[in-house]
Design a protein around this motif. Sequence first.
Motif, mmCIF file in Angstrom:
data_model
loop_
_atom_site.group_PDB
_atom_site.id
_atom_site.type_symbol
_atom_site.label_atom_id
_atom_site.label_comp_id
_atom_site.label_asym_id
_atom_site.label_seq_id
_atom_site.Cartn_x
_atom_site.Cartn_y
_atom_site.Cartn_z
ATOM 1 N N LYS A 252 -25.092 -53.337 31.056
ATOM 2 C CA LYS A 252 -25.642 -51.990 31.221
ATOM 3 C C LYS A 252 -26.834 -52.098 32.168
ATOM 4 N N ASN A 255 -32.212 -49.883 33.969
ATOM 5 C CA ASN A 255 -32.849 -48.566 33.891
ATOM 6 C C ASN A 255 -32.297 -47.754 32.723
ATOM 7 N N GLU A 256 -31.005 -47.918 32.447
ATOM 8 C CA GLU A 256 -30.382 -47.241 31.305
ATOM 9 C C GLU A 256 -30.747 -47.924 29.997
ATOM 10 N N PHE A 258 -33.482 -49.511 29.095
ATOM 11 C CA PHE A 258 -34.839 -49.236 28.627
ATOM 12 C C PHE A 258 -35.337 -47.828 28.953
ATOM 13 N N LYS A 259 -34.488 -47.020 29.601
ATOM 14 C CA LYS A 259 -34.865 -45.641 29.947
ATOM 15 C C LYS A 259 -36.113 -45.594 30.832
ATOM 16 N N MET A 260 -36.213 -46.555 31.736
ATOM 17 C CA MET A 260 -37.317 -46.620 32.692
ATOM 18 C C MET A 260 -36.801 -47.163 34.010
ATOM 19 N N LYS A 261 -37.538 -46.895 35.080
ATOM 20 C CA LYS A 261 -37.157 -47.404 36.398
ATOM 21 C C LYS A 261 -37.766 -48.781 36.619
ATOM 22 N N ASP A 310 -41.406 -47.685 37.197
ATOM 23 C CA ASP A 310 -42.221 -47.816 35.984
ATOM 24 C C ASP A 310 -42.568 -49.271 35.668
ATOM 25 N N HIS A 423 -45.282 -47.933 23.638
ATOM 26 C CA HIS A 423 -44.939 -46.559 23.286
ATOM 27 C C HIS A 423 -45.592 -46.135 21.982
#
Length: 425
Positions: A252, A255-256, A258-261, A310, A423
């Motif tokens: 995967k 970026n997908e 960890f939901k970050m760029k 990010d 977070h």
Amino acid sequence: MVKLIYLVIDGAADRIQDAPTSLELAKTPGLDKLAKLSIGGLMYTIGPGIAPESDSAVLSILGYDPHTYYTGRGPLEALGVGIRIKENYEVAFRANFATIDPSDLRIIDRRVKRSLTSKEALELAKALDNLDLGKYDGYARVIATIGHRAVVIIGSKSHKLSDMVENTDPAYMKRGKISVSVKRYKPYIVMPKPLDNSNEAKITAELVSIFTKKSIEILDNHPINVERLKKGLLKANAILLRDAGNTLPKVKPINELFKMKFGAIAEMPVEVGIARLLGMKVIERPPLSNKKEDYRIRLSETLKLLSEVDVVYVHLKGPDEPAHDGNQEEKVKAIELIDKYFVQPLIKNIDLTNVCILVTSDHATPPKIKTHTDDPVPFILAWRKIKPDGIQRFTEIECKEKGSLGIIEHGHELLPKIFRILHRD
């Protein structure tokens, strides 16, 4: 959202029992400043008992369990030089130009004493590229990368091949898909055996042996080596293969995951290949001999990339090479150069309230051992919004004794843990 610079100093760690370690000996005011703002701990980059190569370790510390995803270093090195192999019909290898005695295949130096220039390697690779192996419609592609390093692809136009073959480089042994360094080995080229009973593995092993023999014949009297011999330099008259792979990992995109760029500043082909595989924005920057200028450029590109993504992954090779040569003094200097010309200016150019820095190594390379070991490596997370652990320096013992994050057993657990902390706060 806070941004992250993920700094990996290649092979910087040593064994704690070898104290003083290279990190302890090095004068590193920049890393010391980060340490005092940090929480930290130790980490096995793959797992206890596994002395990893950089590729599997990097995949792991970027969040991917190599036992699940890793398919061999060769395809990643090939991707790093822009080649996607033909799955099932090509097998890619990481390769070293080496010095041998052609009469008995004894290895004199696995890396030609690191004296081979990239320009010389390019000419030697051209002499081997597109070599007809004379059996099974077999051929070889050879692409020089940096210094003594290369990528070799063994292919067949009509026969399926397998990556289940031994390394010809005796310094590394395959354990499943993962290659691990061998502390003691007989210094002779290995004519590889298949690692399973498949016809594909048998054919591949035979083609690799043919390539190995043909390449020695071609390289030993190549004009580059004739000239090197006149200058009193070692010949680069053989090519050692390891880390076979015949497919790229199916992963995967990061970026997908960890939901970050993510972005990466990479110098070696394998790191470029991993970054491309994971879908990062990649800035390729081959190393310069002038480290002050090299790190100045990398810092500038890091800061620019930080404005676009990010997370910026920065991999600095420096300390690993002298450690492999058993030269602790040069390893210490390499760490100090990174601190002086990259870490200290980095701290001056960012706000550690809005940007945090994660520092670690991809593996330990103790100069006393001259190879990668399975020892855990230190890591620190510097950020002004967390309560520091009281770590005073970025060293193995400081992170072990004072790091509140303890020992992370598997490298792929590091980033998820770090992102939970960021977070949460």
